[in-house]
Design a protein around this motif. Structure first.
Motif, short mmCIF file in Angstrom:
data_model
loop_
_atom_site.label_atom_id
_atom_site.label_comp_id
_atom_site.label_asym_id
_atom_site.label_seq_id
_atom_site.Cartn_x
_atom_site.Cartn_y
_atom_site.Cartn_z
N TYR A 67 89.33 70.68 102.66
CA TYR A 67 88.29 71.18 101.76
C TYR A 67 88.12 72.69 101.92
CZ TYR A 67 87.55 66.21 102.06
OH TYR A 67 87.76 64.85 102.06
N GLY A 68 88.67 73.43 100.98
CA GLY A 68 88.68 74.89 101.08
C GLY A 68 87.33 75.51 101.32
N ASP A 69 86.29 75.04 100.63
CA ASP A 69 84.95 75.62 100.80
C ASP A 69 84.46 75.46 102.22
OD1 ASP A 69 85.01 76.22 98.12
OD2 ASP A 69 83.70 74.57 97.51
N GLU A 72 86.68 77.48 104.76
CA GLU A 72 86.33 78.89 104.68
C GLU A 72 85.07 79.18 105.51
OE1 GLU A 72 87.48 81.28 100.80
OE2 GLU A 72 85.54 80.27 100.61
N ASP A 130 92.19 74.05 92.63
CA ASP A 130 90.87 73.80 93.19
C ASP A 130 90.90 74.03 94.70
OD1 ASP A 130 92.23 71.59 94.18
OD2 ASP A 130 91.25 70.16 92.86
N GLU A 131 89.85 73.63 95.39
CA GLU A 131 89.75 73.90 96.82
C GLU A 131 90.74 73.11 97.67
OE1 GLU A 131 86.34 72.62 99.07
OE2 GLU A 131 85.79 71.19 97.52
N TYR A 132 91.38 72.10 97.09
CA TYR A 132 92.32 71.26 97.83
C TYR A 132 93.76 71.74 97.73
CZ TYR A 132 88.35 68.16 96.90
OH TYR A 132 87.09 67.64 96.78
N ARG A 136 94.60 77.85 97.21
CA ARG A 136 93.34 78.09 97.93
C ARG A 136 93.59 78.14 99.44
NH1 ARG A 136 87.85 77.18 96.96
NH2 ARG A 136 86.72 78.21 98.64
N HIS A 137 94.39 77.24 99.94
CA HIS A 137 94.70 77.22 101.37
C HIS A 137 95.43 78.49 101.79
CE1 HIS A 137 94.34 72.56 101.68
NE2 HIS A 137 93.19 73.15 101.46
N ILE A 140 92.92 81.41 101.96
CA ILE A 140 92.11 81.35 103.18
C ILE A 140 92.91 81.93 104.35
CG2 ILE A 140 91.10 79.79 104.89
CD1 ILE A 140 90.40 77.94 102.44
#
Length: 154
Positions: A67-69, A72, A130-132, A136-137, A140
């Protein structure tokens, strides 16, 4: 010896749980603070509160998830970032070979029933926005200033 606060993240099936457990520190799987029993995503405020509570309870820890959020947020408090990125086909093979995990599924039959949707989720990793997803990864990982490592092999 300095305190260790390790974040392990990546695609489903990448080996996050296995690596997290190998570190012999208290482990928080973000899956456990992200979903309601009904399979509905909890409000972000609830997940963040549970994440903060875990980090406050332990001077050393491992947090693992996709879960990116939440990754982070945890990364701001971590001492080490580990990005598991062994490739989609490896993740699919790991998902297929995963033994029943009672902390995730009530039965081996339920885990088997969820396997096809999980594999579809894994397959979309490189194209998700998306965050997955990989983008996104990777973002981060790119902005993290502390110790970090990307694992491209198991």
């Amino acid at each position: 010896m300095p305190e260790r606060r390790v974040i392990v993240y990546g695609n489903a099936g990448s080996g996050k749980t296995t690596m997290a457990r190998s570190l012999a520190l208290p482990v928080l799987s973000l899956d456990h603070i992200t979903w309601a029993a009904s399979g509905v995503r909890l409000p972000m405020a609830e997940s963040l509160a549970a994440l903060e509570a875990f980090m406050s309870e332990h001077s050393e820890w491992v947090i693992e998830g996709c879960y990116g959020d939440l990754i982070e947020h945890a990364a701001k408090h971590g001492t080490e970032l580990r990005f598991l990125n062994p490739g989609v086909e490896t993740c699919i093979a790991n998902a297929r070979n995963r033994p029943w995990e009672p902390s995730y599924c009530e039965s081996a039959e339920e885990q088997q029933r969820l396997l096809d949707p999980l594999i579809e989720f894994i397959r979309l990793y490189e194209t998700r926005d998306d965050e997955y997803g990989l983008a996104r990864h990777r973002a981060i990982f790119a902005v993290h200033n502390g110790p970090k490592r990307e694992y491209t092999r198991q």
